[in-house]
Design a protein around this motif. Structure first.
Motif, mmCIF file in Angstrom:
data_model
loop_
_atom_site.group_PDB
_atom_site.id
_atom_site.type_symbol
_atom_site.label_atom_id
_atom_site.label_comp_id
_atom_site.label_asym_id
_atom_site.label_seq_id
_atom_site.Cartn_x
_atom_site.Cartn_y
_atom_site.Cartn_z
ATOM 1 N N UNK A 52 0.817 -1.208 0.000
ATOM 2 C CA UNK A 52 0.000 0.000 0.000
ATOM 3 C C UNK A 52 0.849 1.256 0.000
ATOM 4 N N UNK A 53 2.138 1.120 0.332
ATOM 5 C CA UNK A 53 3.030 2.267 0.201
ATOM 6 C C UNK A 53 3.112 2.712 -1.256
ATOM 7 N N UNK A 54 3.098 1.768 -2.167
ATOM 8 C CA UNK A 54 3.233 2.123 -3.587
ATOM 9 C C UNK A 54 2.008 2.833 -4.135
ATOM 10 N N UNK A 55 0.881 2.756 -3.434
ATOM 11 C CA UNK A 55 -0.326 3.444 -3.883
ATOM 12 C C UNK A 55 -0.557 4.752 -3.127
ATOM 13 N N UNK A 56 0.382 5.119 -2.256
ATOM 14 C CA UNK A 56 0.239 6.354 -1.504
ATOM 15 C C UNK A 56 -0.786 6.276 -0.402
#
Length: 304
Positions: A152-156
């Protein structure tokens, strides 16, 4: 960074819905609540809602909804959608507090979706309201990182919280890796402070990963919008993360040493949380509603 956990989600249609999603359990009559019937007195549920229990109004900080409480949110099964940093909101503060990158100790910029940033702001305001702590600095290991659809870090829509500070000193350290071997009295104090912060995070987010999750989270608490997306969470009895957290709060904040941290929603945990909710005038049992979940977390934040 890749987070592996119990099917975190963002609001549909951000990712493809899972076809293997388990069916949602049917609405049931709670132990203290009652089903709201239609205006004609028919035995059908009116808009899937429950009447407000009298105890809810006595819990400070909870949203007071005259007459009706919205039904518990449903889980959505989806995957994170990686985005480019340029598509996200650049922020240097979290609420009124300056953002500092824990690795360098310097002010920095972090990147999140506007909705997730607003949720972080709401959490810090909630924490301030119920603990009295006025953080002027939030130290973090970061938010957005370039990556795959497993994080979920990659989706902000994820954030790693390390410390809350004011006037150059820690209000609360979530660096379990630094104080886990402290003397017994200091360790008790730090654990109580840690789990009061975690309670506020669990009020706002469904996926809250602590040192109990695995060793990679011993220096921060990870949060994301998993499982319910824009909705605030409720208890999922099969969730190891939520069960561990509630059990740790019972032990380290409420002094219920009869509760073991097993990650299983067992009778000892149910009994202890029911007693705590009765003590604070909360609604029903923890597993019955989102309102009971919120009441338990607010009471835990306020516990000194």
């Amino acid at each position: 960074m890749s987070e592996t956990r119990e099917r975190p989600t963002v609001p549909a249609p951000r990712g493809p819905a899972r076809r293997d999603a388990p069916p949602e359990p049917p609405l049931r009559l709670t132990r203290r609540g009652f089903i709201v019937f239609g205006a004609l007195g028919l035995g059908t549920v009116a808009a899937g809602t429950y009447a407000v229990t009298s105890g809810l109004s006595s819990v400070p900080g909870l949203p007071q909804i005259p007459g009706l409480i919205e039904p518990s949110p449903r889980e959505v099964f989806a995957d994170p959608v990686p985005v480019d940093r340029a598509a996200l909101q650049a922020r240097t503060k979290l609420g009124p507090a300056a953002y500092v990158y824990e690795v360098t100790g310097r002010p920095a910029t972090y990147y999140v979706t506007p909705a997730f940033g607003a949720r972080l702001d709401a959490w810090l305001a909630l924490h301030r309201q119920h603990t009295g702590q006025r953080a002027d600095t939030v130290r973090s290991y970061g938010a957005w990182v370039r990556g795959s659809g497993s994080s979920w870090h990659s989706s902000g829509e994820a954030f790693d919280l390390a410390r809350l500070r004011a006037d150059g000193k820690d209000l609360v350290s979530l660096r379990y890796d630094q104080w886990r071997d402290a003397p017994a009295s200091e360790l008790r104090r730090r654990l109580a402070a840690y789990w009061r912060v975690a309670a506020g995070l669990h009020h706002e987010f469904a996926d809250v990963l602590t040192y109990l999750y695995d060793s990679s989270h011993s220096n921060h608490i990870h949060v994301d919008t998993g499982r319910f997306g824009a909705e605030r969470p409720r208890l999922i009895r099969r969730s190891r993360v939520q069960a561990q957290a509630v059990q740790a709060m019972c032990r380290h904040v409420w002094g219920r040493t009869d509760v073991e941290i097993t990650g299983e929603w067992d009778e000892a945990t149910r009994s202890a949380t029911t007693a705590i909710l009765e003590q604070v005038g909360g609604p029903g049992e923890l597993e019955e509603s989102r309102e009971a979940w919120q009441a338990f977390m607010v009471a835990t934040m306020q516990r000194t």
